[in-house]
Structure formats: structure tokens, C-alpha cells
Design an enzyme around this catalytic site. Structure first.
Site, PDB file in Angstrom:
ATOM      1  N   GLU A 152       0.802  -1.231   0.000  1.00  0.00           N
ATOM      2  CA  GLU A 152       0.000   0.000   0.000  1.00  0.00           C
ATOM      3  C   GLU A 152       0.833   1.279   0.000  1.00  0.00           C
ATOM      4  OE1 GLU A 152      -3.634  -0.093   2.374  1.00  0.00           O
ATOM      5  OE2 GLU A 152      -3.118  -2.115   3.058  1.00  0.00           O
ATOM      6  N   LYS A 174     -12.435   1.397   3.234  1.00  0.00           N
ATOM      7  CA  LYS A 174     -13.893   1.576   3.153  1.00  0.00           C
ATOM      8  C   LYS A 174     -14.260   2.858   2.403  1.00  0.00           C
ATOM      9  CE  LYS A 174     -14.548   1.170   7.663  1.00  0.00           C
ATOM     10  NZ  LYS A 174     -13.307   0.590   8.185  1.00  0.00           N
ATOM     11  N   SER A 239      -9.928  -2.207  16.843  1.00  0.00           N
ATOM     12  CA  SER A 239     -10.137  -3.411  16.029  1.00  0.00           C
ATOM     13  C   SER A 239      -8.831  -4.172  15.822  1.00  0.00           C
ATOM     14  CB  SER A 239     -10.755  -3.043  14.679  1.00  0.00           C
ATOM     15  OG  SER A 239      -9.956  -2.075  14.021  1.00  0.00           O
ATOM     16  N   TYR A 240      -7.693  -3.491  15.957  1.00  0.00           N
ATOM     17  CA  TYR A 240      -6.399  -4.169  15.945  1.00  0.00           C
ATOM     18  C   TYR A 240      -5.464  -3.422  16.893  1.00  0.00           C
ATOM     19  CZ  TYR A 240      -4.993  -0.527  12.584  1.00  0.00           C
ATOM     20  OH  TYR A 240      -4.728   0.669  11.968  1.00  0.00           O
ATOM     21  N   TYR A 241      -4.472  -4.153  17.421  1.00  0.00           N
ATOM     22  CA  TYR A 241      -3.701  -3.642  18.553  1.00  0.00           C
ATOM     23  C   TYR A 241      -2.320  -3.118  18.149  1.00  0.00           C
ATOM     24  CZ  TYR A 241      -7.543  -5.318  21.289  1.00  0.00           C
ATOM     25  OH  TYR A 241      -8.813  -5.492  21.805  1.00  0.00           O
ATOM     26  N   HIS A 242      -2.361  -2.022  17.417  1.00  0.00           N
ATOM     27  CA  HIS A 242      -1.203  -1.179  17.115  1.00  0.00           C
ATOM     28  C   HIS A 242      -1.802   0.210  17.017  1.00  0.00           C
ATOM     29  CE1 HIS A 242       2.792  -0.297  15.128  1.00  0.00           C
ATOM     30  NE2 HIS A 242       2.090   0.806  14.852  1.00  0.00           N
ATOM     31  N   HIS A 244      -3.450   3.503  16.363  1.00  0.00           N
ATOM     32  CA  HIS A 244      -3.816   4.213  15.142  1.00  0.00           C
ATOM     33  C   HIS A 244      -4.913   5.214  15.467  1.00  0.00           C
ATOM     34  CE1 HIS A 244      -6.387   0.663  15.529  1.00  0.00           C
ATOM     35  NE2 HIS A 244      -7.312   1.298  14.833  1.00  0.00           N
ATOM     36  N   HIS A 246      -8.136   7.422  13.869  1.00  0.00           N
ATOM     37  CA  HIS A 246      -9.089   7.542  12.768  1.00  0.00           C
ATOM     38  C   HIS A 246      -9.291   9.017  12.435  1.00  0.00           C
ATOM     39  CE1 HIS A 246     -10.281   3.287  12.888  1.00  0.00           C
ATOM     40  NE2 HIS A 246     -10.100   3.401  14.200  1.00  0.00           N
TER      41      HIS A 246
END
EC number: 3.6.1.59
Length: 304
Positions: A152, A174, A239-242, A244, A246
């Protein structure tokens, strides 16, 4: 690249449907459970937004096809139509394939009721923190791929390479990158020792301020949006453990994604750290949690 793309499209064709996990009529997303080559797969199908730059509004007769009248009453008339579709300019469905899908994925995307939980520092240390450790490493390899430009890289919007206070901003998959009111970006920190806001301490304020300031400066340069149209927040539980952050358009309708009980504004996190120098590991945090989540039962049992 074409061969790789063709191979990925072939995976979609091999999807064998077994059941519906979730049908969200509000977001117009349906989540399907199935198998690909005998391994569990999840397929999310989403109706795309109208692209006003592509639709010729003065030629609606061409765009709207096979129209039929459903009902009419006085000045109101209701119709159903199919519409002209073209995958390059007017796609009608966006698909997200998760394969092979883990039990965590299945639980996350299943329809489920939510409950409120007040997580104390003791609950975090005894229950949540050990769980988080199981969700690190290979579970978030895709994050490492982004941070090291293995995946990406062409989608990066903003990057600060500093290992302590740096981060990468990329569009959330999304978002279609066209509907500005649905702008959805994500800032992923380079620091690898911050799994969630529970790991944040006073020393991390420069990191969070750096994200806020650079996003407010750089994002408006690349997209048709003013800085006061951006909202930034973190999730707990994420939703994931690093760690971040939004970044959404203020008009973005996100379901419970930016609702009370899930989202905490970035400015509020910074203020809490100023008032809690020892960090957020030692405070109570109240949030909602789905009944399918691995932590639901142990946390609610301790909350009883």
C-alpha cells in the site's frame, strides 16, 4: 501485476457461500460466511455511493434503466430502477474478501448485541492486557507491511518517518476516495510498543500532537476539505492492537464507529494524559463490547 490481480479475482470466484453473518441495511453492507479451498472466508458486499463526477445528471434516462412505478400519492411518486454500471466509472458493489479468516474475524463481523463495560485498571491487567498480547505479532503483519512500504505504499497520504513521533496516514479501504463527506483516513504510528491507549503516557503527548497538527495541515492540501471538517479519534477497544488514529469528515455517518462508548477524541486523549502523567493504564475506561468478542464474558463477569 496483472497475473497477481487475476489470481486474486479468481479467489472471489471460488468463494462458496454457506451463511449470512450480518445484514446491515443502514450501511448497505452484507457479510457472508463461506469457504475458499476448504478454508474459512468472509465476503463483505457494500453498495457504492453515487459518483457525482461520473453520473451525467442531465441524462438520467440513460443512467436509470428498467424503471417501474411502485406507488404514487398526490405529488409523491416512488420508483424502482436498475442503473447503468461500468466497473471503471460506475461500479455498483464494493467487495472485501478476508481469507483465510480467523475466528476473531468471524466474531467481529457477526451480527451481535452490545453491552457497556467499565474496565478498571485491575480488569485491564488481569484480562485485557494478556488478550492483547495474543493479538500482536503475526496477527498484525499487515500493519508492519504498511509501515515498511511492503504494501500500500502508493496509497500513503502523509508520512513522518521519525521512529518515536512519526506515523503514516493512508485512506481506509472503506472510503472510495471520491465522496468527500465520507472521507476516512487512518494514521498508524511507527512506534511498535503502543498497542492501545492503555499504553499511552505523558511522554507520548508530542506524538499525538504531531499527528493532529500534521493531519490538520497536510490533509486539506490533498483533499477538498477544511481542517475544521476533520474529526480525529481513537477506538477502545480497537479493532487491531497497534496504535492508530481515525480521521473522518465531520459529516461522515459511521454507525457506532465514532459513537460514545467506542470513540475517544484525540484532543480528549491528549488532555487526559496531561492530567494523568502516569498514563491511561491506571484509569477506568467505559466502552461497549459485542457479545461475540473474546473479552465479553471475562470482562462482564468481573463487572457483575
Amino acid at each position: 501485476m496483472e497475473e497477481s490481480s487475476a489470481a486474486k479475482i479468481q479467489l472471489l470466484k471460488e468463494f462458496k457461500f454457506e451463511k449470512i453473518l450480518k445484514d446491515d441495511t443502514k450501511s448497505k453492507i452484507i457479510t457472508l460466511y463461506g469457504k475458499i479451498r476448504n478454508e474459512v472466508a468472509l465476503l463483505l458486499l457494500e453498495k457504492t455511493a453515487f459518483d457525482l463526477n461520473t453520473i451525467k445528471l442531465d441524462q438520467l434516462a440513460t443512467f436509470l434503466q428498467d424503471t417501474k412505478l411502485v406507488e404514487n400519492n398526490d405529488v409523491f411518486h416512488w420508483f424502482l430502477s436498475t442503473n447503468f454500471q461500468d466497473c471503471s466509472t460506475l461500479p455498483s458493489v464494493k467487495s472485501t474478501l478476508i481469507w483465510p479468516a480467523s475466528e476473531t474475524h468471524v466474531r467481529k463481523y457477526s451480527s451481535q448485541k452490545k453491552r457497556m463495560v467499565c474496565e478498571t485498571p485491575e480488569m485491564y491487567l488481569k484480562v485485557t492486557k494478556p488478550f492483547i498480547e495474543t493479538q500482536r505479532g503475526p496477527q498484525i503483519q499487515w500493519v508492519e507491511n504498511i509501515l515498511t512500504h511492503k504494501a500500500e505504499a502508493e496509497r500513503i497520504v502523509v508520512e513522518d518517518p521519525d521512529p518515536l513521533n512519526g506515523f503514516i496516514v493512508i485512506p481506509d479501504l472503506k472510503w472510495d476516495r471520491q465522496t468527500m463527506s465520507a472521507l476516512n483516513l487512518m494514521a498508524i504510528v511507527h512506534a511498535t510498543d503502543i498497542a492501545s491507549i492503555r499504553d499511552l503516557k505523558y511522554k507520548h503527548i508530542p506524538l499525538l500532537e504531531n499527528i493532529r497538527n500534521k493531519v490538520l495541515t497536510e490533509v486539506p492540501k490533498q483533499f477538498s476539505v477544511d481542517k475544521n471538517q476533520l474529526k480525529m479519534f481513537v477506538h477502545y477497544l480497537p479493532s487491531y492492537y497497534h496504535l492508530h488514529v481515525h480521521i473522518l469528515h465531520v459529516d461522515h455517518e459511521t454507525g457506532d464507529g465514532s459513537a460514545v462508548g467506542r470513540a475517544i477524541l484525540l484532543d480528549d486523549v491528549i488532555d487526559r494524559l496531561r492530567n494523568s502523567p502516569d498514563g491511561l493504564e491506571n484509569v477506568n475506561i467505559t466502552f461497549n463490547i459485542g457479545e461475540q468478542h473474546f473479552l465479553f464474558q471475562p470482562l462482564t463477569n468481573m463487572n457483575a
